[in-house]
Design a protein around this motif. Structure first.
Motif: not given
Ligand code: MN3
Length: 244
Positions: A116-126, A183-194
């Motif tokens: 949630x932190x990583x995704x929103x930090x990116x979202x505000x910047x782009x 796309x990813x579910x919930x607050x997952x993102x493409x950097x996550x190993x899983x």
């Protein structure tokens, strides 16, 4: 030379007792725990970066109330809860990206709130007021090479965001020199190993209902279409350049 354990323990007990008698707080544990921090600063908590523009700056695409609630409550809560989880689980990390890359080794609380932190930090910047209507330079070349045209890219990205069932994120990522959409579910993102969908995030769109419901209600497609008017393509380019 090492003394036998029992002797050492007796010595420590004696010293502690002596210290207590003397009223001194003795450092009983000797130093050997600072070595790994010598070269890299390890982070134990994160903080929310300033938004960089006013809550109403992205209107009419995203209304001020949505922005205020999204930034000051939703994102703030992810950061707060991430920090609580890191403290509770005694986690130290080199960076937020590093935390994402090892996310399978942590709790669900770290996964959800760290993402949630990583995704929103990116979202505000782009995003930026007015946006910059089209990608240019190396980014546009990469988009054309990977998706044939900007219009095809826009259609595929929109479709990925639209068809993400429930809450999640749509992404444009770089992966081994190629651009991919997913796309990813919930607050997952493409950097996550899983994550099933992997890569270095260049552009992301939040398709949780809290990102658009006040203005668009159930019309996620209208929100996604309008999002293209406020993409900060310079930032997306900078993210691509930082990789290559
Ligand atoms: Mn959100």
């Amino acid at each position: 030379m090492e003394k036998p354990n029992t002797t050492r323990r007796n010595f420590l007990l004696t010293t502690v007792k002596a210290g207590l008698v003397a009223g001194i707080g003795l450092p009983v544990v000797s130093c050997s725990q600072t070595k790994k921090t010598e070269e890299k600063v390890m982070l134990k908590s994160f903080s929310q970066a300033p938004l960089g523009y006013a809550y109403n700056a992205l209107e009419p695409v995203i209304d001020a109330m949505t922005m205020e609630i999204h930034y000051s409550r939703h994102h703030a809560a992810y950061v707060n809860n991430l920090n609580k989880a890191m403290e509770a689980e005694n986690i130290e990390t080199e960076s937020l990206e590093s935390l994402m890359g090892n996310i399978s080794t942590y709790s669900t609380a770290v996964r959800n709130n760290g993402g949630g932190h990583y995704n929103h930090d990116l979202f505000w910047k782009i995003m930026s007021p007015g946006g910059s209507s089209m990608p240019t330079g190396a980014l546009l070349d990469a988009i054309n090479a990977s998706f044939d045209s900007y219009d095809n890219f826009k259609e595929q990205f929109s479709n990925a965001a639209l068809t993400r069932f429930g809450s999640g994120w749509g992404w444009l990522v770089e992966n081994n020199g190629k651009l991919l959409i997913g796309s990813t579910p919930n607050q997952d993102n493409p950097l996550m190993d899983l994550s099933d969908f992997k890569g270095n995030p260049l552009l992301g769109i939040d398709v949780w209902e809290h990102a658009y419901y006040l203005k668009y209600q159930n019309r996620r497609g209208d929100y996604i279409n309008a999002f293209f008017d406020i993409i900060n393509w310079d930032q997306v380019s900078a993210r691509l350049n930082a990789i290559s």
